[in-house]
Motif scaffolding. Structure first.
Motif, PDB file in Angstrom:
ATOM      1  N   HIS A 290       0.815  -1.215   0.000  1.00 57.26           N
ATOM      2  CA  HIS A 290       0.000   0.000   0.000  1.00 57.26           C
ATOM      3  C   HIS A 290       0.853   1.271   0.000  1.00 57.26           C
ATOM      4  O   HIS A 290       0.551   2.233  -0.709  1.00 57.26           O
ATOM      5  CB  HIS A 290      -0.942  -0.014   1.207  1.00 57.26           C
ATOM      6  N   ASP A 291       1.887   1.306   0.804  1.00 54.79           N
ATOM      7  CA  ASP A 291       2.699   2.522   0.949  1.00 54.79           C
ATOM      8  C   ASP A 291       4.080   2.354   0.325  1.00 54.79           C
ATOM      9  O   ASP A 291       5.094   2.755   0.880  1.00 54.79           O
ATOM     10  CB  ASP A 291       2.824   2.905   2.419  1.00 54.79           C
ATOM     11  N   LYS A 294       6.379   5.447  -0.086  1.00 55.93           N
ATOM     12  CA  LYS A 294       6.969   5.899   1.176  1.00 55.93           C
ATOM     13  C   LYS A 294       8.127   4.986   1.586  1.00 55.93           C
ATOM     14  O   LYS A 294       9.174   5.460   2.044  1.00 55.93           O
ATOM     15  CB  LYS A 294       5.904   5.920   2.275  1.00 55.93           C
TER      16      LYS A 294
END
Length: 388
Positions: A290-291, A294
């Motif tokens: 999902h990230d 990041k």
């Protein structure tokens, strides 16, 4: 019947609804009916006669390849730039981009993978700082026009008859390679020339070159003139491979070197990262993470020692002083092209032009053997006085 967008003529891909036939093959982009006319997109055009800003001067071979590429494009020819990973493919395109912009023509960079779209867009912003650059990909679709457009292959559906120069990076990669639908979308978006870039041309591209349908420009020398890293092939059973990785990552941590560990399956990312946390700071990432943006940025900022990943990061990603290991390299997901791209992550910067590559496998598959053979051939070719 023929689809005006994707050129589909297979009756199995047409459906009938309320008196009209529509194409199901490209309906993922939007519904197109038989008999419709695809209108050209409306994009801004700007005449720009500036020069790109480079962080380093092009080498003589890069200049020769850049000039040769532009000359072919001026003749109305499509061009394939066959260049080793880290040889500066993107920078070779700058002269061509500048020429087309000086004529008030529209240029786009299309790439298979979203992560690479974001990186190339940032590099173009630095080089063409006087121009607006927009990335168009998943989560980046609010603005779709600028002086320079960088997008995924799928997003080209937004730009029918839009580009005078369409630069297609890593055309042998999933999902573009062998995808006739995306090929049709590419063809519809380009009214001028196509400039293909890759370190690993597919057999289809090589056949087009052989048939004279496009020109080829080759460059196997990296700007720092150090050879491509030839990985060390180590044959072990899977658990001894894990033990080797623990030792390898621990040594790299002591040397203040980060490591990319490539694994064949998504589920391997997190158990492998969990194991490697015994000796260093490790994290896992794959296409469904999902990230992932990041996490990748945190790795760039050296918040992690090891990033365990799938082939998601095999292309287009540049991280200084990174070492590379492949776990279960004989797995079918690691093709020859994939392995060449993976080990091409090593030694890409002037600050650290060398590095270590480890190919861990139960046996040396054909892909592993061909990878080594082609990397050695590229190094031999790079030592020639002129681009082959």
């Amino acid at each position: 019947m023929k689809c005006p967008r994707c050129q589909n003529e297979d009756p199995n891909f047409f459906a009938y609804d309320k008196g009209v036939y529509y194409c199901r093959k490209c309906i993922v982009f939007s519904r197109v009916q038989v008999g419709d006319t695809i209108e050209p997109c409306h994009l801004s055009h700007r005449i720009w006669k500036g020069k790109p800003k480079l962080t380093y001067a092009l080498t003589e071979k890069q200049k020769q390849c850049s000039t040769k590429t532009l000359n072919y494009l001026k003749q109305g020819r499509d061009v394939f730039v066959y260049a080793a990973t880290g040889a500066g493919k993107t920078e070779i395109t700058f002269a061509s981009i500048s020429y087309y912009l000086s004529q008030g023509k529209k240029v786009a960079f299309a790439i298979s993978r979203r992560q690479v779209v974001l990186e190339i867009a940032e590099r173009l912003r630095k080089a063409f700082c006087e121009l607006s650059v927009v990335e168009v990909a998943q989560d980046y679709t609010q603005v779709t026009d600028a002086d320079l457009i960088v997008c995924t292959m799928h997003q080209l559906y937004r730009y029918p008859y839009g580009f005078d120069l369409l630069i297609l990076d890593e055309v042998d990669a999933f999902p573009y390679a062998g995808n006739t639908l995306l090929e049709a979308i590419v063809d519809l978006s380009c009214i001028g020339q196509k400039l293909y870039l890759s370190a690993t041309p597919s057999s289809e591209i090589l056949a087009q070159i052989e048939a004279g349908k496009m020109e080829v420009v080759k460059l196997f020398e990296r700007p720092h003139k150090h050879p491509l890293v030839i990985p060390k092939v180590i044959q072990r059973d899977p658990w001894r491979q894990v033990l080797y990785l623990l030792i390898f990552c621990a040594r790299c941590q002591k040397e203040h070197k980060q490591v990319l560990v490539f694994v064949p399956r998504r589920q391997d990312c997190f158990w492998m990262a969990w194991v490697l946390r015994l000796v260093c700071k490790a994290v896992g990432i794959h296409s469904a993470t999902h990230d992932k943006d990041k996490i990748l940025e945190a790795f760039r900022q050296k918040q992690y020692d090891v990033l365990v990943c799938t082939t998601l990061l095999e292309r287009g990603i540049t991280i200084g002083s990174v070492q590379v290991a492949v776990y279960q390299a004989q797995h079918i997901v690691f093709s020859t092209a994939s392995l060449i791209q993976i080990f091409g992550r090593i030694g890409r910067t002037f600050d650290d032009p060398a590095g270590k590559g480890v190919c861990l496998c139960q046996y040396a598959s054909q892909s592993v053997r061909e990878c080594i053979k082609l990397l050695e051939w590229m190094n031999d070719s790079a030592s020639s006085a002129m681009p082959p």
